[in-house]
Scaffold this active site. Structure first.
Site, mmCIF file in Angstrom:
data_model
loop_
_atom_site.group_PDB
_atom_site.id
_atom_site.type_symbol
_atom_site.label_atom_id
_atom_site.label_comp_id
_atom_site.label_asym_id
_atom_site.label_seq_id
_atom_site.Cartn_x
_atom_site.Cartn_y
_atom_site.Cartn_z
ATOM 1 N N HIS A 17 37.301 38.217 43.571
ATOM 2 C CA HIS A 17 38.394 37.977 42.599
ATOM 3 C C HIS A 17 38.683 36.481 42.555
ATOM 4 O O HIS A 17 39.298 35.937 43.478
ATOM 5 C CB HIS A 17 39.660 38.739 43.021
ATOM 6 C CG HIS A 17 40.789 38.638 42.051
ATOM 7 N ND1 HIS A 17 41.521 39.736 41.652
ATOM 8 C CD2 HIS A 17 41.332 37.580 41.395
ATOM 9 C CE1 HIS A 17 42.460 39.354 40.798
ATOM 10 N NE2 HIS A 17 42.363 38.039 40.631
ATOM 11 N N HIS A 19 39.680 32.978 39.772
ATOM 12 C CA HIS A 19 39.922 32.365 38.457
ATOM 13 C C HIS A 19 39.245 31.005 38.461
ATOM 14 O O HIS A 19 39.636 30.116 39.222
ATOM 15 C CB HIS A 19 41.429 32.198 38.209
ATOM 16 C CG HIS A 19 42.166 33.494 38.226
ATOM 17 N ND1 HIS A 19 42.421 34.219 37.086
ATOM 18 C CD2 HIS A 19 42.663 34.230 39.256
ATOM 19 C CE1 HIS A 19 43.060 35.336 37.409
ATOM 20 N NE2 HIS A 19 43.223 35.367 38.709
ATOM 21 N N LYS A 101 38.877 44.275 33.552
ATOM 22 C CA LYS A 101 40.160 43.987 34.196
ATOM 23 C C LYS A 101 41.320 44.490 33.364
ATOM 24 O O LYS A 101 41.413 44.212 32.169
ATOM 25 C CB LYS A 101 40.290 42.464 34.384
ATOM 26 C CG LYS A 101 41.603 42.003 34.993
ATOM 27 C CD LYS A 101 41.671 42.257 36.495
ATOM 28 C CE LYS A 101 43.041 41.928 37.086
ATOM 29 N NZ LYS A 101 43.181 40.510 37.417
ATOM 30 N N HIS A 138 45.383 44.728 37.937
ATOM 31 C CA HIS A 138 46.565 43.971 38.360
ATOM 32 C C HIS A 138 47.690 44.993 38.424
ATOM 33 O O HIS A 138 48.172 45.459 37.393
ATOM 34 C CB HIS A 138 46.891 42.842 37.376
ATOM 35 C CG HIS A 138 48.063 42.015 37.826
ATOM 36 N ND1 HIS A 138 47.929 40.717 38.251
ATOM 37 C CD2 HIS A 138 49.380 42.323 37.958
ATOM 38 C CE1 HIS A 138 49.124 40.250 38.627
ATOM 39 N NE2 HIS A 138 50.023 41.207 38.445
ATOM 40 N N HIS A 176 44.350 42.188 44.728
ATOM 41 C CA HIS A 176 45.346 41.394 45.471
ATOM 42 C C HIS A 176 46.557 42.216 45.897
ATOM 43 O O HIS A 176 47.679 41.945 45.465
ATOM 44 C CB HIS A 176 45.773 40.153 44.685
ATOM 45 C CG HIS A 176 46.004 40.347 43.207
ATOM 46 N ND1 HIS A 176 46.820 41.321 42.690
ATOM 47 C CD2 HIS A 176 45.511 39.686 42.135
ATOM 48 C CE1 HIS A 176 46.825 41.234 41.376
ATOM 49 N NE2 HIS A 176 46.038 40.262 41.012
ATOM 50 N N ASP A 249 41.675 35.471 44.784
ATOM 51 C CA ASP A 249 42.613 35.219 43.681
ATOM 52 C C ASP A 249 42.916 33.727 43.568
ATOM 53 O O ASP A 249 44.010 33.344 43.148
ATOM 54 C CB ASP A 249 43.895 36.034 43.819
ATOM 55 C CG ASP A 249 44.669 36.113 42.508
ATOM 56 O OD1 ASP A 249 44.071 35.874 41.442
ATOM 57 O OD2 ASP A 249 45.876 36.412 42.557
#
Ligand code: DOR
Ligand code: ZN
Length: 346
Positions: A17, A19, A101, A138, A176, A249
């Site tokens: 995971h 970004h 996602k 999420h 997360h 994350d």
């Protein structure tokens, strides 16, 4: 009694995971993830989000160009209320989308185009279940009447538990996780339900955001919770259960976007990710469980081979810089200014 190890060599790990952003920042941050990890699940919350196979393919090319050889980005589709089941399935069968996602609309950064009600993506989820494509979640409700510290636990009750019950064949990664309730839910669910755990949620509780003043660099979503939740996450991560695996994350934001009257959510942990995680495993007396968490459990869940090659960490002090220049954008990393006890050798 054997001496505590001072070096640890494990199979090359993956980050399930991350970004990586786009443009100049992508070119400034991708190298950190590629340095430590062979593969990473890349989140699609760009502006505009990655909602088509073509956008996923093009973003993958930009990441490969930024990260250089030896790193494989695993792309994800951003689910919206109106995304077509065919587009998601085609992305999967073409080898572009590893997973999809689910951002509840307005839950976090870049989620404005997210899903307003999971009922709206029922056909997409049924298709994903049929083709074995993982759903990455999420897990927070967006109802402003629900206290922010309760949004994950309420999401389990209202959305995730019914989803898992109705679509038992769907592979779900609860991303997360931040609460004892989430760790228990995952542990008690069937083999199709797993979770990622970030370094920050293993290191800090919610007090860290208010230590002597407001600490924007300790703010991410889902927000850090009470101490007993942190302890439950540590137990889950170091338990040896194959349901829990590494997902940083890592979410870089420019210093100015964090240190603001309305600062962005996200903690940039990629530069010292393994050093951060291994500290937790050492403190918990669980260095023997580190390889499973970092390198084996994720591939097993995704049905991918483990990586060739290894990485080594050794006990040696490493001081994390106060700020990192990501190709012109200053970003404060997790553990800024701290000295960690393990060094990543490579
Ligand atoms: O803290 C976060 N930052 N949580 C998310 O879910 C998104 C991420 C980001 O993209 O900045
Ligand atoms: Zn994320």
């Amino acid at each position: 009694m054997t001496d505590a190890p001072t070096r640890l060599t494990i199979r090359r790990p993956d980050d399930w995971h991350v970004h990586l952003r786009d443009g100049a920042v992508l070119n400034g941050v991708a190298k950190y993830t590629a340095h430590q990890f062979a593969r990473a699940i890349v989140m699609p919350n760009l502006s505009p989000p990655v909602t088509t196979v073509e956008a996923g393919r093009a973003y993958r090319e930009r990441i490969v160009a930024a990260a250089g050889p030896g790193f494989t980005p695993l792309m994800t589709a951003y689910l919206t209320d109106s995304i077509a089941p065919d587009e998601v399935a085609r992305g999967h069968s073409d080898g572009v989308f590893t997973a999809a996602k689910l951002y509840p609309a307005h839950a976090t950064t870049g989620s404005a185009h997210g899903v307003t009600d999971v009922a709206n993506i029922r056909k997409v989820l049924e298709r994903m279940e049929a083709i074995g494509m993982p759903l990455l979640v999420h897990g927070e409700v967006t109802d402003s009447h629900v206290d922010i510290f309760d949004r994950e636990a309420v999401f389990i009750e209202r959305t995730l538990a019914p989803l898992v019950r109705d679509l038992p064949g769907l592979k779900v990664v609860f991303e997360h996780i931040t609460t004892a309730e989430a760790a228990a839910f995952v542990a008690e669910s069937g083999p199709n339900v797993a979770a990622t755990i970030t370094p920050q949620h293993l290191h800090i509780n919610r007090n860290a955001m208010f230590a002597g003043g407001i600490r924007p660099h300790m703010y991410c979503l889902p927000v850090a919770k009470r101490e007993h939740h942190r302890l439950a996450l540590r137990k889950a991560a170091t338990s040896g259960s194959a349901k829990f695996f590494l997902g940083t994350d890592s979410a870089p934001h420019a210093v100015g976007a964090k240190e603001a009257s309305c600062g962005c959510a996200g903690i940039f942990n990629a530069p010292y990710a393994l050093e951060s995680y291994i500290a937790v495993f050492e403190e918990e007396g669980a260095l023997d469980k580190f390889e499973g968490f970092a390198s084996l459990n994720g591939p097993a869940f995704y049905g991918l081979p483990v990586n060739e090659g290894t990485v080594t960490l050794e006990k040696a002090p490493v001081t994390v810089p106060d700020v990192i220049d990501a190709n012109g954008t200053p970003i404060v990393p997790f553990h800024a200014g701290e000295t960690l006890g393990w060094r990543f050798i490579g």
